[in-house]
Design a protein around this motif. Sequence first.
Motif, short mmCIF file in Angstrom:
data_model
loop_
_atom_site.label_atom_id
_atom_site.label_comp_id
_atom_site.label_asym_id
_atom_site.label_seq_id
_atom_site.Cartn_x
_atom_site.Cartn_y
_atom_site.Cartn_z
N LEU A 87 0.86 -1.08 0.34
CA LEU A 87 0.18 0.02 0.14
C LEU A 87 0.66 1.13 -0.45
CD1 LEU A 87 -2.66 -0.96 2.43
CD2 LEU A 87 -2.98 -0.32 0.15
N PHE A 88 1.50 1.65 1.49
CA PHE A 88 1.95 2.60 1.39
C PHE A 88 3.97 2.98 0.06
CE2 PHE A 88 0.79 2.16 5.73
CZ PHE A 88 -0.24 2.58 5.07
N GLU A 262 -2.83 7.15 5.02
CA GLU A 262 -3.81 7.01 6.15
C GLU A 262 -4.81 6.89 5.12
OE1 GLU A 262 -1.70 9.10 10.41
OE2 GLU A 262 -3.79 10.20 9.09
N ALA A 263 -4.63 7.93 4.26
CA ALA A 263 -5.96 7.55 3.53
C ALA A 263 -6.08 6.63 2.04
CB ALA A 263 -6.12 9.12 2.89
N ALA A 264 -5.09 5.69 1.88
CA ALA A 264 -4.66 4.78 1.27
C ALA A 264 -5.52 3.97 2.46
CB ALA A 264 -3.56 4.66 0.68
N LEU A 265 -5.20 3.55 3.28
CA LEU A 265 -5.71 2.48 4.54
C LEU A 265 -7.07 2.68 4.81
CD1 LEU A 265 -3.86 0.41 5.83
CD2 LEU A 265 -3.88 1.69 8.22
N GLY A 273 -12.85 -6.74 -0.95
CA GLY A 273 -11.51 -7.37 -1.63
C GLY A 273 -10.53 -6.47 -3.00
N ALA A 274 -9.93 -6.29 -2.13
CA ALA A 274 -9.84 -4.92 -2.36
C ALA A 274 -7.71 -5.93 -2.46
CB ALA A 274 -8.80 -3.83 -1.06
N SER A 275 -8.22 -7.09 -1.94
CA SER A 275 -6.10 -6.88 -1.37
C SER A 275 -6.48 -8.80 -2.20
CB SER A 275 -5.24 -7.69 -0.47
OG SER A 275 -6.17 -8.56 0.75
N THR A 276 -5.99 -9.54 -3.52
CA THR A 276 -5.93 -10.76 -3.78
C THR A 276 -5.08 -11.66 -3.19
OG1 THR A 276 -6.04 -8.65 -6.27
CG2 THR A 276 -5.58 -11.47 -6.20
N ALA A 315 -1.60 -12.42 1.56
CA ALA A 315 -2.48 -11.33 0.95
C ALA A 315 -3.52 -11.76 0.75
CB ALA A 315 -1.60 -10.48 -0.10
N GLY A 316 -4.07 -10.88 1.47
CA GLY A 316 -6.34 -11.38 1.93
C GLY A 316 -5.86 -12.59 2.50
#
Length: 555
Positions: A87-88, A262-265, A273-276, A315-316
């Motif tokens: 993410l970061f 923080e906005a992305a988190l 389902g944001a993370s595959t 992930a996920g």
Amino acid sequence: MSTAPAEAVGPLMRGVAVLRALGEADGRLTLGELVRATGLARSTVDRVAATLARMGYLRLDGPTATLAPRLMELANAYLGALRLPALFGPCAARLAEELDESVSLAVPDGDGIRFVHQSTRHRAMSLTFRIGDLLPAERTAPGPLFAAHWAPEQWTAWRARRATGPGDAAPGDAALPGVEDRVEAHFEERFEERVTEARAEGCAVDDQLIEPGLIAVAVPVHAPDGTPVCAVSVVSHTSRHSADSLRAAVLHRLRTAADAMEAALARDHTTTGASTPSPPPRPLAAWTSASKQELGSEFVESLARGLTVLTAFGAGRAALSLSAVAEATGLARATARRALITLDHLGLVATEGRVFRLTPRVLALGCPPLSRTTLPDIAAPHLAALARTVHDSASLAVLDGDAIRYTARVATSRIMSVTITLGTRFPAYATAMGRVLLADLPVAERARRLGRTELSALTPHTITSPAVLTALLAQVAEQGYAVVDEELEEGLRSLAVPVRDAGGRAVAAVNVAMHTTRRTRAECLDQVLPQMRATVAAIEAELHVVGRFCPAPAA
């Protein structure tokens, strides 16, 4: 460490001890040194090492054990589940480029901090931490930010550690090599003062607490519930800044980057389902049975099964129930339960109600030394095996402008052999490795490179026609290999195959070079090309594991 629970898996505990010892020794020890480092019997170390080697986690070269790139799948399980590097990472890279300083991400780990991402600016004096490195909280910029949220029992644990030795990092892990043992009066009070300042100002500074010359400024990144999930730091050197001038120069931009993180988190938390999900771990039944048949009593199944439990996460799959772990690994529930109990005791897994999560301490299982693995490091043992099989030299090279540059090589002992040293550069257009790398470029880029290159005849056989080379590169791109006969040097034949990263881009090439009298062209394609492709597949498999969160430099 507290007494192991009755259901703990002893072989798994011993295997983790071996991996930790190797990680603390920068990835390589003799088996005798492992005996001394772990306190285990030599027969136990031999069996653990044989099992880890069969899993692809160690390489055994006589009496020496070396951590192998495949071990990074354990660190990847934690980093994938953590989500923060993915993410970061792009934001950290942009910040590093904008400020022309190194940027790191760290998470709390007990009363220490552990690094999970690094965006480095490469200079003669490089400032970087290895992924997975653990530092005592009091010696860092992120430490006071996390300590501002410590519960009373965490302060008690910190004071107990301080009483045993100021250079200690955390129970169960060695201090980072290079962290100096500088005992100072009222150190504890000063750390508590730094924590109070961090709580009030929302930032913290490391003014040469880790080592002379190193300075850093950090701010927290908060989860939607307000708890700090990580700290982002800008790291510099006193030759460029003082601690005060670094803070003045970067703090506003650093806080802006933290806000973006923080906005992305927050988006990630609210997006279904944001993370595959990561691919499931390797099925156990077939290969563990084969390994037991191959190695007999030297293969410790319970160790292999226990470590495979760690790969169920990713992930996920950050939080898993016992049933989910058993299903992902193919283990019986009872076996998975005992492994999880053991991993919880070792601090590698945390229990939250009826689910389990990996902890940052998983990174102690070899990640710091392996996080700096390069593609030549990965390729070297595979090139050696290829050279032994085909009885000719094998090399790795990268595209360097309009030339190729050799970055790894294994020669053969022949009266008449191909002699090339590392760093040697040859025109890409006249070499097999150059052609497979040029062929991977977009058509327009290929044309630009050929257009600016002087196509000199290095031998009577060198192709110098742009049109012929253009057609030849298209053919190489389609067939996936290149053969060059006597175009670089008379009597020299070379066969090359591209090495591709996880995105499918050719980042290097492997070749086998020989005198034209050794084999016909048809024999090369029939006898050598399959061996080369198998070698490249093995290199790529390890490259993709290592490079998932810790980019492996191609040179």
